[in-house]
Design an enzyme around this catalytic site. Structure first.
Site: not given
Length: 331
Positions: A43, A191
């Site tokens: 996944l 970030y």
């Protein structure tokens, strides 16, 4: 040479040292040029573009059963991927999943487990966003969105897949981090803070999941020409327009460039990341690396990774309670 895995390292301190050295020497020989991922169920989050989209195609072509997830279905990117899967006979199922939504995460994982016939073999946490600019200029809306997507989104997915993986007694989790999870560039918003959190969270998970035979690998890409640049400019321009002037006043030159970054000059091959992940998936359980730096250019974090591994071993490697876990991961 018999296969050496990190589970066997839990037997004792003396055996750990010897076996870890053998495992470190043997790992490069175990990486196939074209890995066979047959029988693997994978996944992936963030499959509308970039590493996620490239990975979905790559793993499926290597024989894996792939669950490619993305937001806001139906959308052209999902339809295009489904059409490609039909045309090439690839085992790719497109599922709707927004990593910000607890219920949607639970539903998508349940659907994938149902179609896979049980626990997923591999989770690739990849979906993320960037919002650049000075830290002071980041308002709470941008800050919450960045952490909710890049950190809590990874956490939601890991928690969702782990119960079935633990019940089965094995599995593998990837966290796509960044060079900026180990080094810091000014004016990159939150970030680095996001990716530093990912690095810490998934290293801790790696230790805690040793008894459950679940491997964790943190992938650290450098700069690649993906759509993240386009999306980042959208988020960053919106932040620039709404941020309070009192905060923008301290950084006029930087603020003037917010939302105008150009990543088009980057020429590194986006496929570097899916290829690296596929090779690690194909390695024997218990021998996979905690971190893998991947870059078309410099890799400034390699020395940091080496030093932090040595520090962890020196600090906790001799502990009777957690030492075997730390030695197993860093072996």
């Amino acid at each position: 040479m018999p296969t050496i895995d990190r589970r066997s390292l839990l037997a004792g301190a003396a055996a750990t040292t010897a076996l870890a050295a053998g495992a470190a020497r043997a790992q490069p020989d175990r990486v196939a040029a074209r890995p066979d991922l047959s029988g693997k169920s994978i996944l992936i989050t963030g499959c509308s573009s970039g590493f996620g989209r490239a990975g979905a195609e790559h793993y499926a072509r290597l024989g894996a059963k792939v669950f490619a997830t993305m937001r806001n279905l139906p959308r052209p990117e999902g339809e295009e991927l489904e059409r490609l899967a039909r045309d090439e006979g690839l085992d790719i199922t497109v599922l709707e999943l927004d990593v910000l939504d607890d219920d949607m995460v639970a539903r998508a994982v349940s659907q994938a487990e149902g179609m896979a016939g049980g626990a997923l073999g591999v989770l690739v946490n990849n979906a993320g966003i960037g919002i650049s600019g000075p830290v002071e200029v980041q308002d709470m809306e941008a800050t919450r969105l960045a952490f909710d997507t890049n950190v809590f989104g990874y956490y939601r997915l890991a928690r969702a897949v782990l119960p079935a993986m633990r019940a089965r007694g094995g599995g593998q989790i990837f966290a796509v981090s960044s060079q900026l999870g180990r080094v810091i560039a000014p004016y990159a918003g939150h970030y680095s803070a996001n990716k530093f959190a990912v690095e810490a969270m998934f290293e801790q998970l790696a230790y805690e999941l040793v008894p459950h035979n679940i491997d964790v690998t943190i992938v650290e890409p450098g700069g690649y020409p993906t759509k993240v640049w386009v999306n980042r400019n959208v988020y960053t321009a919106a932040l620039r327009d709404r941020a309070a002037q009192v905060h923008k006043d301290g950084y006029p030159d930087v603020v003037a460039r917010m939302g105008l970054e150009d990543g088009s000059g980057r020429t590194a091959d986006v496929m570097d990341i899916p290829r690296a992940i596929a090779q690690i998936i194909a390695m024997p359980p218990g021998t996979r690396p905690l971190r893998r730096a991947v870059s078309g250019g410099s890799i400034p974090q390699e020395e940091i990774n080496r030093v932090t591994a040595a520090t962890q071993l020196a600090w906790l490697g001799g502990s009777q309670r957690v030492g075997p876990l730390v030695r197993a991961v860093h072996g």
